[in-house]
Design an enzyme around this catalytic site. Structure first.
Site, short mmCIF file in Angstrom:
data_model
loop_
_atom_site.label_atom_id
_atom_site.label_comp_id
_atom_site.label_asym_id
_atom_site.label_seq_id
_atom_site.Cartn_x
_atom_site.Cartn_y
_atom_site.Cartn_z
N GLU A 1 -7.38 -4.00 5.62
CA GLU A 1 -7.54 -3.95 4.05
C GLU A 1 -6.27 -4.96 3.44
O GLU A 1 -6.65 -5.62 2.43
CB GLU A 1 -7.06 -2.66 3.47
CG GLU A 1 -8.15 -1.53 3.93
CD GLU A 1 -7.64 -0.23 4.14
OE1 GLU A 1 -8.44 0.53 3.33
OE2 GLU A 1 -6.79 0.00 4.70
N ARG B 1 -8.60 17.31 4.30
CA ARG B 1 -9.28 17.34 3.30
C ARG B 1 -10.67 17.79 3.65
O ARG B 1 -11.26 17.55 4.77
CB ARG B 1 -9.68 16.00 2.43
CG ARG B 1 -8.42 15.62 1.58
CD ARG B 1 -8.83 14.22 0.88
NE ARG B 1 -7.92 13.20 1.67
CZ ARG B 1 -8.14 11.88 1.55
NH1 ARG B 1 -8.94 11.67 0.76
NH2 ARG B 1 -7.50 11.23 2.14
N HIS C 1 -12.57 3.77 -0.33
CA HIS C 1 -12.31 2.97 1.03
C HIS C 1 -13.01 1.61 0.59
O HIS C 1 -13.31 0.71 1.76
CB HIS C 1 -12.78 3.57 2.34
CG HIS C 1 -12.08 4.81 2.58
ND1 HIS C 1 -12.66 5.80 3.00
CD2 HIS C 1 -10.63 4.99 2.62
CE1 HIS C 1 -11.48 6.90 3.37
NE2 HIS C 1 -10.27 6.17 3.19
N ARG D 1 -2.81 -2.27 -3.17
CA ARG D 1 -3.98 -1.28 -3.14
C ARG D 1 -3.71 -0.35 -4.24
O ARG D 1 -2.92 0.48 -4.41
CB ARG D 1 -3.96 -0.55 -1.79
CG ARG D 1 -5.25 0.41 -1.58
CD ARG D 1 -4.95 1.22 -0.64
NE ARG D 1 -6.09 2.22 -0.27
CZ ARG D 1 -6.08 3.39 0.32
NH1 ARG D 1 -4.93 3.53 0.63
NH2 ARG D 1 -7.23 4.09 0.37
N ASN E 1 0.67 -1.18 -0.07
CA ASN E 1 0.00 -0.12 -0.09
C ASN E 1 0.96 1.14 -0.01
O ASN E 1 1.57 1.68 1.03
CB ASN E 1 -0.72 0.08 1.12
CG ASN E 1 -1.84 1.32 1.24
OD1 ASN E 1 -1.91 2.07 0.31
ND2 ASN E 1 -2.68 1.36 2.12
#
Length: 394
Positions: A378, A240, A180, A92, A9
């Site tokens: 993940e 963000r 996600h 990912r 990742n």
């Protein structure tokens, strides 16, 4: 030498990795680690399969200013030095566009397709693809698999994906994609164990971290989500802004003379918790601060999260359970309590003692809505997908 799957990742200044071994259906982590500060002062850390820190003497030795292209060959060599032979690599990849409802084997055509999506995920996609290329350059024979954060949301109906824009823009791919997805995929797999028969019902998962979003599920499939065309939409995040009146962008450009690049920098990197607090995007630091700005940033984060969750309830016609996950969702009892305090009208009641202890079930006995805390993984989803696409671990 044991055989295993490598999971990568890659971020702008970090590289997370995990190594999974074992036979089909029984993949277990052998190593997990991270390189932080890539390009400036790289720092390596790693743990073995049971979570014990790898001794300092065994850590990868890297130059402080090393880049991803030179780092990945060093990492692969270090893994081999620990008695593991990598048979495939899973990555990912944040954006897979409309074409991918699941993982895909890496090819030259796929890389070209994914490169075209870089403008839609500028903070993530370039580094995801660079990691794939670095592995291919070092070990061209190694099979690689791309696992997309957008894939989980391809079950959404057309209305959930549309913007109210001219039809030709929608047909050209300006749609709500959602992100996600790897995290939501993992949580969906855990729901039967955690909720029993209610797992197939109306569940909203709150993935709250430096990047944050929510996903409304029914039948453990995505029905609606807070992020849209890019990973900038929806919830307030660490840096963000989340959902924003597009008129603000026009105002900054037309009236304040800001360039598109400058506006993008503000929205992606200078806003959110960091922008509102004027301090940091780290929720732990903000919670320890007594400054009014820090408290306001936390309050706004929770206000926006509760509002977004309420909107998603309409998409699934009610609510049976809420699941908190990711760094903030898993670890901040204060944030969970502040969000749930605004959801009493839905029948949400917390067991404050269980919440403070980060228990798996934190809803009170009489709560109409189950509230859970489930750590996400993940990397496990990527490892399983990579294995399914043909890796033989013997």
């Amino acid at each position: 030498m044991s055989e295993a799957i490598l999971v990568l990742n890659a971020g702008s200044s970090s590289l997370k990795f995990a190594v999974y071994g074992g036979a089909s259906g029984a993949l277990v982590p052998v190593l997990r680690g991270k390189v932080a500060g890539i390009g400036t002062a790289a720092v390596f850390s790693a743990r073995d399969g049971v979570g014990a820190a790898v001794p300092e003497a065994d850590l990868l030795q890297i130059a402080p200013e090393i880049g991803h292209d030179a780092l990945i060959p060093l990492l692969l060599a270090w893994i081999a030095g620990n008695g593991v032979r990598i048979t495939s690599a899973g990555h990912r990849v944040v954006h897979g566009g409309r074409a991918h409802a699941g993982p895909a084997k890496v090819s030259a055509d796929l890389l070209e397709e994914l490169e075209a999506l870089v403008p839609l995920a500028p903070l993530h996609q370039p580094h995801n693809l660079d990691a794939i290329r670095s592995v291919a350059a070092f070990a061209p024979e190694l099979p690689q698999v791309a696992c997309f954060d957008t894939s989980f949301h391809r079950t959404q109906d057309r209305l959930a994906q549309l913007f109210a824009l001219p039809r030709e823009m929608s047909e050209a791919g300006i749609l709500r994609y959602g992100f996600h997805g790897l995290s939501y995929d993992y949580i969906a797999g855990r729901l039967p164990e955690a909720l029993g028969a209610r797992a197939e019902g109306r569940v909203i998962v709150a993935h709250l971290g430096n990047g944050a979003s929510m996903c409304a599920m029914r039948g453990r499939q995505s029905v609606a989500t807070s992020m849209g065309f890019t990973a900038l939409d929806g919830l307030m995040m660490g840096q963000r802004c989340g959902a924003l009146d597009p008129g603000v962008v026009l105002y900054l450009m037309q009236q304040k003379g800001m360039s598109a690049e400058a506006v993008g920098h503000v929205l992606y990197e200078k806003s959110g918790l960091a922008g509102v607090s004027g301090m940091t995007n780290d929720m732990t630091v903000l919670q320890a601060s007594d400054s009014a700005e820090a408290r306001e940033a936390i309050a706004l984060f929770c206000y926006r999260a509760a509002g977004e969750l309420a909107q998603l309830v309409a998409a699934i016609d009610g609510l049976d359970a809420i699941v908190f996950t990711a760094g903030i969702g898993e670890n901040s009892a204060e944030v969970r309590a502040m969000i749930c305090d605004r959801l009493g009208w839905l029948g949400v009641t917390l067991d404050m003692q269980a919440n403070a202890a980060n228990a798996t079930r934190i809803s009170a006995a009489g709560s109409a809505v189950a509230v859970l805390v489930i750590p996400t993984d993940e990397e496990a989803v990527i490892a399983a997908a990579t294995h399914r696409l043909g890796t033989d671990l013997g």
